[in-house]
Design a protein around this motif. Structure first.
Motif, PDB file in Angstrom:
ATOM      1  N   GLY A 335      -0.682  -0.136  10.031  1.00 40.83           N
ATOM      2  CA  GLY A 335      -0.357  -0.881   8.865  1.00 40.83           C
ATOM      3  C   GLY A 335       0.795  -0.931   8.316  1.00 40.83           C
ATOM      4  N   GLU A 336       1.812   0.248   8.487  1.00 40.40           N
ATOM      5  CA  GLU A 336       3.179   0.279   7.706  1.00 40.40           C
ATOM      6  C   GLU A 336       3.688   1.381   8.541  1.00 40.40           C
ATOM      7  OE1 GLU A 336       2.889   1.975   4.117  1.00 40.40           O
ATOM      8  OE2 GLU A 336       0.780   2.507   4.150  1.00 40.40           O
ATOM      9  N   PRO A 337       4.909   1.377   8.510  1.00 38.57           N
ATOM     10  CA  PRO A 337       5.694   2.430   9.066  1.00 38.57           C
ATOM     11  C   PRO A 337       5.298   3.888   9.040  1.00 38.57           C
ATOM     12  CG  PRO A 337       7.301   0.960   7.880  1.00 38.57           C
ATOM     13  CD  PRO A 337       5.849   0.542   7.444  1.00 38.57           C
ATOM     14  N   ASP A 356       1.366   5.943  16.391  1.00 43.80           N
ATOM     15  CA  ASP A 356       1.508   4.799  15.735  1.00 43.80           C
ATOM     16  C   ASP A 356       1.087   3.711  16.558  1.00 43.80           C
ATOM     17  OD1 ASP A 356       2.223   3.158  13.536  1.00 43.80           O
ATOM     18  OD2 ASP A 356       4.455   3.425  13.863  1.00 43.80           O
ATOM     19  N   THR A 357       0.510   2.700  15.937  1.00 45.40           N
ATOM     20  CA  THR A 357       0.103   1.512  16.559  1.00 45.40           C
ATOM     21  C   THR A 357       0.557   0.283  15.834  1.00 45.40           C
ATOM     22  OG1 THR A 357      -2.115   1.093  15.601  1.00 45.40           O
ATOM     23  CG2 THR A 357      -1.983   2.555  17.847  1.00 45.40           C
ATOM     24  N   THR A 361      -2.953  -9.060  11.480  1.00 50.50           N
ATOM     25  CA  THR A 361      -4.372  -9.825  11.472  1.00 50.50           C
ATOM     26  C   THR A 361      -4.156 -10.962  12.664  1.00 50.50           C
ATOM     27  OG1 THR A 361      -4.138  -9.515   9.160  1.00 50.50           O
ATOM     28  CG2 THR A 361      -5.487 -11.423   9.771  1.00 50.50           C
ATOM     29  N   ASP A 442       8.304  -9.576  11.411  1.00 51.14           N
ATOM     30  CA  ASP A 442       8.903  -8.401  11.187  1.00 51.14           C
ATOM     31  C   ASP A 442      10.353  -8.413  12.089  1.00 51.14           C
ATOM     32  OD1 ASP A 442       6.504  -7.495  10.048  1.00 51.14           O
ATOM     33  OD2 ASP A 442       5.895  -6.240  11.496  1.00 51.14           O
ATOM     34  N   ARG A 457      10.115  -6.474   7.030  1.00 46.99           N
ATOM     35  CA  ARG A 457       9.605  -7.904   7.197  1.00 46.99           C
ATOM     36  C   ARG A 457      10.798  -8.922   7.059  1.00 46.99           C
ATOM     37  NH1 ARG A 457       4.802  -9.553   8.740  1.00 46.99           N
ATOM     38  NH2 ARG A 457       5.350 -11.312   7.562  1.00 46.99           N
ATOM     39  N   ARG A 468      -1.318  -6.209   2.902  1.00 44.04           N
ATOM     40  CA  ARG A 468      -0.429  -7.339   2.786  1.00 44.04           C
ATOM     41  C   ARG A 468      -0.595  -8.229   1.512  1.00 44.04           C
ATOM     42  NH1 ARG A 468      -0.451 -10.375   8.325  1.00 44.04           N
ATOM     43  NH2 ARG A 468       0.636 -12.170   7.435  1.00 44.04           N
TER      44      ARG A 468
HETATM   45  C1  6R9 Z   1      -3.142  -4.500  11.469  1.00 46.40           C
HETATM   46  C2  6R9 Z   1      -2.371  -4.845  10.183  1.00 46.40           C
HETATM   47  C3  6R9 Z   1       0.441  -6.685   9.522  1.00 46.40           C
HETATM   48  C4  6R9 Z   1       2.125  -6.151   8.891  1.00 46.40           C
HETATM   49  C5  6R9 Z   1       2.924  -6.034  10.140  1.00 46.40           C
HETATM   50  C6  6R9 Z   1       3.942  -5.025   9.770  1.00 46.40           C
HETATM   51  C7  6R9 Z   1       2.884  -4.181   8.969  1.00 46.40           C
HETATM   52  C8  6R9 Z   1       1.527  -3.073  10.902  1.00 46.40           C
HETATM   53  C9  6R9 Z   1       2.830  -1.305  11.468  1.00 46.40           C
HETATM   54  C10 6R9 Z   1       3.523  -2.007  10.515  1.00 46.40           C
HETATM   55  C11 6R9 Z   1       5.065  -0.686  10.666  1.00 46.40           C
HETATM   56  C12 6R9 Z   1       3.490  -0.401  12.185  1.00 46.40           C
HETATM   57  N1  6R9 Z   1       2.704  -3.068  10.112  1.00 46.40           N
HETATM   58  N2  6R9 Z   1       1.651  -1.957  11.857  1.00 46.40           N
HETATM   59  N3  6R9 Z   1       4.651  -1.922   9.991  1.00 46.40           N
HETATM   60  N4  6R9 Z   1       4.654   0.037  11.586  1.00 46.40           N
HETATM   61  N5  6R9 Z   1       2.767   0.635  13.052  1.00 46.40           N
HETATM   62  O1  6R9 Z   1      -1.905  -4.016   9.338  1.00 46.40           O
HETATM   63  O2  6R9 Z   1      -2.306  -6.109   9.864  1.00 46.40           O
HETATM   64  O3  6R9 Z   1      -2.678  -6.546   7.523  1.00 46.40           O
HETATM   65  O4  6R9 Z   1      -2.029  -8.420   8.982  1.00 46.40           O
HETATM   66  O5  6R9 Z   1      -0.290  -6.525   8.582  1.00 46.40           O
HETATM   67  O6  6R9 Z   1       1.741  -4.952   8.570  1.00 46.40           O
HETATM   68  O7  6R9 Z   1       4.552  -5.599   8.702  1.00 46.40           O
HETATM   69  O8  6R9 Z   1       3.544  -7.465  10.234  1.00 46.40           O
HETATM   70  P1  6R9 Z   1      -1.919  -7.063   8.704  1.00 46.40           P
END
Ligand code: 6R9
Length: 574
Positions: A335-337, A356-357, A361, A442, A457, A468
């Motif tokens: 979801g975020e760093p 981390d993954t 969307t 990103d 971003r 988001r």
């Molecule tokens: C699955 C989900 C996507 C945006 C993505 C990025 C941020 C997601 C992250 C991450 C850093 C990670 N993001 N995973 N940033 N490290 N492991 O979160 O979908 O709600 O569409 O958000 O979230 O900026 O572009 P969504």
């Protein structure tokens, strides 16, 4: 950075079977993954059948599919019961005349009924649109209007936020609750379920037929309806296996709500396609409840988000010691760093590496990940999963060498890639503007060993607590407030939430700034849009920086906020 803890991370990594990521990259093919499903020969499939019914038919009828709990309710639903109840719901929709391809929204707090409704909708080939329960009227209206939804499943408490009279396509409101007195156009969920048959003729669809519509935010315009097809199941199944590392005996908990993509791809599809037991906890976040959920269900695989891990970290290590978390064997984040500090803390208190993954969307499924057997580099999102390729490209699509920052791009296609943006083909095409690549929005760089590192971003999308938020949507709401003339919204860095929403606001003539007014404006957004979209900080300005074409220059606002140079101002109004 403590070298002692880094050594722990290294030592644990060495236990794992290194090499297997490279091996999987060499040998993997999506066509082989597809052969796991019999439909690869018939071409006709249904996600809900593959996730639930197939297992019920194959001897897992009495196995727990869902372990649900909230403050007042605790329930186990077997694969057999899940099949029968989702069948019933499919029949409820058919009786109302809902057809294949129709959009059916689900707007309610997490509960077992939400999952019967979601799977039942999919079983008749309708497209499900899950909505987060915190959405207020405007947010609900925008999504139902854009998708021309014909039905919504909701609760009496949330019904006032569904502007039924203004939505000409919305024919049916299905109410989940006790003692429902259904008015015209309304149906009582429990009464209808009780009368419906638990046998259903499943709608066998084509792999490219519509499955789900998730609305998500961009930097401009209203939220976009990201459309996914049944074909995504190949990726959900496979990443469930190789990234979540799900095995038959696993008790898996994904903490995300199905209103967000993580709560469906990895809170519904991936665990059930793999025949695991899925834990769902309803209600709000509370550290004690979360640890109790891990302990009482003996959760083995846990998928959550950096903001939650940071809140658990700030709740203190003492709480952790009150619970037995020894069942945990694999922990992941999205979801975020994910801060290296959080990974070190996880090693210390959970004796687990947090993997981390990265995905979105739009991508429908995980793409860049810390593969279970891979050596983790704290702070890195990992490497592209087998079967996919990622690169850092410049604005022309040239691949940049290691250590150069640029656009994070994924080589097209992959099975769970979005198939369209509802009603907005030009938005869809923007993502694929560089030949052969999906451009994520990103920015990142790749190190010399192929690990990817998130940098930010490229656009103005705000990521607050992993959610988001589009600045434009918040600005539009702000200017509806009678005191507000103009508004510009940015993300302000925050240690707990990643970013918070900060609004710069200029007031209408004759209006006096005050703290009460700030509170009232924030409340206005909260009640009109959603709590998570309301600005936590508001600053009044006499004038906002704008381009000559009238666009608020968010980058100037951001520079003000961070005390940085404002850069090129040649397009500014005056
Ligand atoms: C699955 C989900 C996507 C945006 C993505 C990025 C941020 C997601 C992250 C991450 C850093 C990670 N993001 N995973 N940033 N490290 N492991 O979160 O979908 O709600 O569409 O958000 O979230 O900026 O572009 P969504």
């Amino acid at each position: 950075m403590s070298t002692e803890q880094d050594e722990i991370i290294r030592a644990v990594s060495q236990d794992a079977n290194l090499g297997s990521y490279e091996e999987a990259r060499r040998t993997f093919s999506w066509t082989d993954a597809e052969k796991h499903f019999t439909w690869h020969t018939t071409g006709k499939l249904n996600m809900a059948y593959e996730a639930i019914d197939r297992h019920a038919e194959a001897g897992l009828r009495h196995k727990a599919a869902l372990l649900y709990s909230d403050a007042t309710r605790s329930e186990t639903v077997t694969y057999g019961e899940m099949r029968d109840r989702s069948n019933r719901f499919g029949n409820v929709l058919r009786k109302l005349g809902v057809q294949k391809g129709d959009r059916v929204f689900i707007f309610m707090p997490r509960s077992p009924e939400l999952y019967y409704a979601l799977l039942g909708t999919i079983k008749i080939g309708a497209i499900v649109g899950p909505l987060f329960e915190a959405f207020m009227e405007q947010a609900v209206r925008d999504r139902l209007e854009d998708s021309e939804a014909v039905a919504i499943v909701t609760t009496p408490a949330l019904l006032p936020r569904v502007p039924v009279a203004d939505l000409p396509h919305l024919k049916h409101v299905i109410l989940v609750g006790d003692g429902i007195e259904a008015g015209p156009g309304q149906a009582d969920f429990h009464a209808e379920m009780g009368q419906a048959s638990d046998q259903l003729d499943i709608e066998w669809v084509d792999r490219e037929d519509g499955l789900i519509l998730h609305y998500t935010s961009g930097s401009t315009g209203k939220p976009k309806g990201v459309f996914h097809a049944h074909n995504a199941m190949i990726q959900h199944y496979y990443t469930g296996k190789i990234v979540l590392d799900l095995k038959a005996d696993d008790i898996y908990w994904c903490t995300a709500d199905p209103g967000w993509v993580t709560g469906t791809s990895y809170g519904v599809f991936a665990p059930w396609l793999n025949g695991a037991t899925n834990v769902i906890r309803g209600g709000r976040f509370k550290p004690q409840d979360w640890y109790a959920t891990l302990e009482s269900n003996k959760v083995t695989v846990w998928y959550s988000a950096p903001t939650s891990f940071r809140m658990l970290m700030s709740a203190g290590d003492d709480i952790v010691e009150q619970f037995d978390l020894s069942s945990l064997r694999h922990v992941l984040s999205v979801g975020e760093p994910l801060n290296p500090e959080v990974i070190r803390w996880g090693m210390h208190v959970y004796k687990q590496r947090i993997h981390d993954t990265w995905w979105m969307t739009e991508t429908g499924g995980q793409l860049i990940c810390n593969y279970p057997s891979m050596d983790i580099r704290p702070g890195s999102m990992g490497k592209p999963i087998p079967g996919t390729d990622a690169a850092i490209v410049d604005d022309e699509g040239n691949v940049l060498p290691p250590k150069r920052m640029g656009n994070l791009a994924i080589k097209t296609p992959w099975p769970s890639m979005m198939r369209k943006i509802w009603n907005n083909p030009s938005k869809y095409e923007e993502y694929f503007r560089l030949q052969g690549w999906y451009v994520s929005g990103d920015s990142a760089y790749m190190d010399e060993d192929g690990y990817f590192w998130f940098q930010g971003r490229v656009d103005d999308v705000i990521n607050t607590s992993g959610e988001r938020v589009g600045p434009f949507e918040v600005e539009s709401k702000l200017v509806e407030h009678p005191a507000v003339a103009e508004a510009g919204v940015i993300g302000k860095p925050d240690p707990l939430r990643g970013e918070i929403i900060k609004a710069f606001v200029s007031l209408r003539d004759g209006i006096e700034p005050s703290d009460e007014l700030k509170a009232d404006i924030a409340k206005f957004v909260k009640e009109g849009l959603a709590a998570h979209a309301a600005p936590r900080e508001i600053e009044f300005k006499d004038k906002l920086p704008k381009t000559r074409s009238g666009k608020i220059m968010r980058r100037v606002l951001k520079a003000w906020e961070l005390g940085l140079p404002t850069g090129d101002l040649s397009t500014i109004e005056d």
